[in-house]
Design a protein around this motif. Structure first.
Motif, PDB file in Angstrom:
ATOM      1  N   LEU A 192       1.264  -1.086   0.134  1.00 14.77           N
ATOM      2  CA  LEU A 192       0.165   0.030  -0.309  1.00 14.77           C
ATOM      3  C   LEU A 192       1.150   1.591   0.391  1.00 14.77           C
ATOM      4  N   GLU A 193       2.453   1.048   0.400  1.00 15.35           N
ATOM      5  CA  GLU A 193       3.052   2.482   0.513  1.00 15.35           C
ATOM      6  C   GLU A 193       3.205   2.413  -1.351  1.00 15.35           C
ATOM      7  N   ASP A 194       4.332   1.468  -1.556  1.00 14.26           N
ATOM      8  CA  ASP A 194       4.097   1.531  -3.258  1.00 14.26           C
ATOM      9  C   ASP A 194       3.422   2.367  -3.432  1.00 14.26           C
ATOM     10  N   TYR A 195       2.080   1.755  -3.711  1.00 20.26           N
ATOM     11  CA  TYR A 195       0.895   2.290  -4.171  1.00 20.26           C
ATOM     12  C   TYR A 195       0.600   3.867  -3.756  1.00 20.26           C
ATOM     13  N   TYR A 196       0.894   4.648  -2.838  1.00 19.18           N
ATOM     14  CA  TYR A 196       0.627   5.847  -2.442  1.00 19.18           C
ATOM     15  C   TYR A 196       2.059   6.115  -3.169  1.00 19.18           C
ATOM     16  N   GLU A 197       3.299   5.567  -3.112  1.00 19.21           N
ATOM     17  CA  GLU A 197       4.038   6.310  -3.872  1.00 19.21           C
ATOM     18  C   GLU A 197       4.110   6.778  -5.057  1.00 19.21           C
ATOM     19  N   CYS A 198       3.604   6.047  -5.721  1.00 15.91           N
ATOM     20  CA  CYS A 198       3.274   6.076  -6.975  1.00 15.91           C
ATOM     21  C   CYS A 198       2.910   7.184  -7.285  1.00 15.91           C
ATOM     22  N   LEU A 199       1.265   7.061  -6.359  1.00 16.29           N
ATOM     23  CA  LEU A 199       0.310   8.473  -6.854  1.00 16.29           C
ATOM     24  C   LEU A 199       0.901   9.865  -6.027  1.00 16.29           C
ATOM     25  N   HIS A 200       1.735   9.966  -5.053  1.00 18.82           N
ATOM     26  CA  HIS A 200       2.017  11.086  -4.637  1.00 18.82           C
ATOM     27  C   HIS A 200       3.705  11.182  -4.514  1.00 18.82           C
ATOM     28  N   HIS A 201       4.275  10.801  -4.805  1.00 19.96           N
ATOM     29  CA  HIS A 201       5.897  10.926  -5.249  1.00 19.96           C
ATOM     30  C   HIS A 201       6.433  11.725  -3.591  1.00 19.96           C
ATOM     31  N   LYS A 202       5.589  11.954  -3.052  1.00 23.15           N
ATOM     32  CA  LYS A 202       6.284  12.286  -1.569  1.00 23.15           C
ATOM     33  C   LYS A 202       7.570  12.053  -1.215  1.00 23.15           C
ATOM     34  N   LYS A 203       8.089  10.945  -0.642  1.00 28.49           N
ATOM     35  CA  LYS A 203       9.362  10.039  -0.856  1.00 28.49           C
ATOM     36  C   LYS A 203      10.528  10.763  -1.473  1.00 28.49           C
ATOM     37  N   GLU A 204       9.333  11.036  -2.883  1.00 28.59           N
ATOM     38  CA  GLU A 204      11.055  10.854  -3.953  1.00 28.59           C
ATOM     39  C   GLU A 204      10.959  12.551  -4.134  1.00 28.59           C
ATOM     40  N   ALA A 205      10.242  13.531  -3.928  1.00 25.70           N
ATOM     41  CA  ALA A 205      10.336  14.737  -3.662  1.00 25.70           C
ATOM     42  C   ALA A 205      11.397  15.040  -2.291  1.00 25.70           C
ATOM     43  N   ALA A 206      10.858  14.274  -1.590  1.00 24.77           N
ATOM     44  CA  ALA A 206      11.587  14.865  -0.341  1.00 24.77           C
ATOM     45  C   ALA A 206      13.122  13.936  -0.971  1.00 24.77           C
ATOM     46  N   ARG A 207      13.617  13.408  -1.453  1.00 25.26           N
ATOM     47  CA  ARG A 207      14.940  12.867  -1.213  1.00 25.26           C
ATOM     48  C   ARG A 207      16.075  13.796  -2.694  1.00 25.26           C
ATOM     49  N   VAL A 208      14.851  14.484  -3.554  1.00 30.42           N
ATOM     50  CA  VAL A 208      15.308  15.479  -4.320  1.00 30.42           C
ATOM     51  C   VAL A 208      16.122  16.962  -3.389  1.00 30.42           C
ATOM     52  N   ARG A 209      15.216  16.881  -2.666  1.00 32.39           N
ATOM     53  CA  ARG A 209      14.635  18.116  -1.803  1.00 32.39           C
ATOM     54  C   ARG A 209      16.332  18.155  -0.847  1.00 32.39           C
ATOM     55  N   ALA A 210      16.279  16.976  -0.441  1.00 33.93           N
ATOM     56  CA  ALA A 210      17.360  16.454   0.586  1.00 33.93           C
ATOM     57  C   ALA A 210      18.912  16.889  -0.098  1.00 33.93           C
ATOM     58  N   LEU A 211      18.710  15.807  -1.490  1.00 32.49           N
ATOM     59  CA  LEU A 211      20.315  15.917  -2.412  1.00 32.49           C
ATOM     60  C   LEU A 211      20.141  17.757  -2.756  1.00 32.49           C
ATOM     61  N   GLN A 212      19.270  18.734  -3.058  1.00 34.17           N
ATOM     62  CA  GLN A 212      19.569  19.716  -3.594  1.00 34.17           C
ATOM     63  C   GLN A 212      20.569  20.632  -2.010  1.00 34.17           C
ATOM     64  N   VAL A 213      19.298  20.387  -1.126  1.00 34.07           N
ATOM     65  CA  VAL A 213      20.689  20.971   0.666  1.00 34.07           C
ATOM     66  C   VAL A 213      21.514  20.910   0.027  1.00 34.07           C
ATOM     67  N   ALA A 214      21.661  19.604   0.162  1.00 34.83           N
ATOM     68  CA  ALA A 214      23.544  18.968   0.017  1.00 34.83           C
ATOM     69  C   ALA A 214      24.427  19.481  -0.614  1.00 34.83           C
ATOM     70  N   TYR A 215      23.795  19.417  -1.783  1.00 35.09           N
ATOM     71  CA  TYR A 215      24.224  19.779  -2.890  1.00 35.09           C
ATOM     72  C   TYR A 215      24.760  21.873  -2.506  1.00 35.09           C
ATOM     73  N   ARG A 216      24.260  22.197  -2.614  1.00 30.32           N
ATOM     74  CA  ARG A 216      24.259  23.728  -2.432  1.00 30.32           C
ATOM     75  C   ARG A 216      25.086  23.656  -1.253  1.00 30.32           C
ATOM     76  N   LYS A 217      25.197  23.104  -0.024  1.00 30.00           N
ATOM     77  CA  LYS A 217      25.859  23.649   0.607  1.00 30.00           C
ATOM     78  C   LYS A 217      27.691  23.507   0.181  1.00 30.00           C
ATOM     79  N   ALA A 218      27.309  21.920   0.002  1.00 27.19           N
ATOM     80  CA  ALA A 218      28.232  21.092  -0.538  1.00 27.19           C
ATOM     81  C   ALA A 218      29.519  22.797  -1.471  1.00 27.19           C
ATOM     82  N   GLU A 219      28.591  23.212  -1.828  1.00 27.04           N
ATOM     83  CA  GLU A 219      28.906  24.167  -3.094  1.00 27.04           C
ATOM     84  C   GLU A 219      29.624  25.459  -2.289  1.00 27.04           C
ATOM     85  N   ALA A 220      28.837  25.932  -1.839  1.00 27.17           N
ATOM     86  CA  ALA A 220      28.902  27.326  -0.828  1.00 27.17           C
ATOM     87  C   ALA A 220      30.315  27.026   0.152  1.00 27.17           C
ATOM     88  N   SER A 221      30.352  25.277   0.446  1.00 26.65           N
ATOM     89  CA  SER A 221      32.102  25.111   1.317  1.00 26.65           C
ATOM     90  C   SER A 221      32.829  25.805   0.378  1.00 26.65           C
TER      91      SER A 221
END
Length: 105
Positions: free
Chosen positions: A44-73
Motif C-alpha cells: 500500500l505504501e508503494d501504491y501511495y508513493e506512485c500516486l503522490h511521489h512524496k518520498k521521491e520529492a523529499a529525497r530530491v530536496r535533501a540532495l539539493q540542499v546537500a549540493y548547495r551546501k557543498a558548493e558553498a563550502s
C-alpha cells in the motif's frame, strides 16, 4: 479513486500497484479476520508513493540542499558541518553544535 485510465486511454501508471494491493488483501484477509491487512502495508505504501511521489520529492530536496551546501563550502573555503553536528540540531544540551552549524550557513 480516479477513472483508472491513463492519458493515452490505457491503464493508469499506478494501476499495477493497485492490483498488487488488491491481490494482497484477497490473499491475506477474509470476511472473519482482517488482521492480515498489516501484511499489505508495504504494498500500500508503494501504491501511495506512485500516486503522490512524496518520498521521491523529499529525497530530491535533501540532495539539493546537500549540493548547495557543498558548493558553498567549496567556494568559501569553509568546512561543512559534520553529520553529527547536523543530527544534533535543535536537541537539548547540544546548543554548541547548533551554534557551529548556524554560524557556517
Amino acid at each position: 479513486m480516479a477513472s483508472g485510465y491513463g492519458l493515452t486511454g490505457g491503464p493508469s501508471r499506478c494501476f499495477p500497484f493497485w492490483q498488487e494491493v488488491l491481490a494482497c488483501y484477497v490473499v491475506n484477509t477474509n470476511a472473519d479476520d482482517n488482521s492480515g491487512k498489516t501484511k499489505c502495508a508495504p504494498v500500500l505504501e508503494d501504491y501511495y508513493e506512485c500516486l503522490h511521489h512524496k518520498k521521491e520529492a523529499a529525497r530530491v530536496r535533501a540532495l539539493q540542499v546537500a549540493y548547495r551546501k557543498a558548493e558553498a563550502s567549496a567556494a568559501g573555503g569553509e568546512s561543512a558541518p559534520t553529520s553529527g553536528q547536523i543530527r544534533n540540531l535543535g536537541l537539548l544540551n547540544k546548543e554548541e553544535d547548533t551554534k557551529k552549524v548556524l554560524e557556517k550557513s
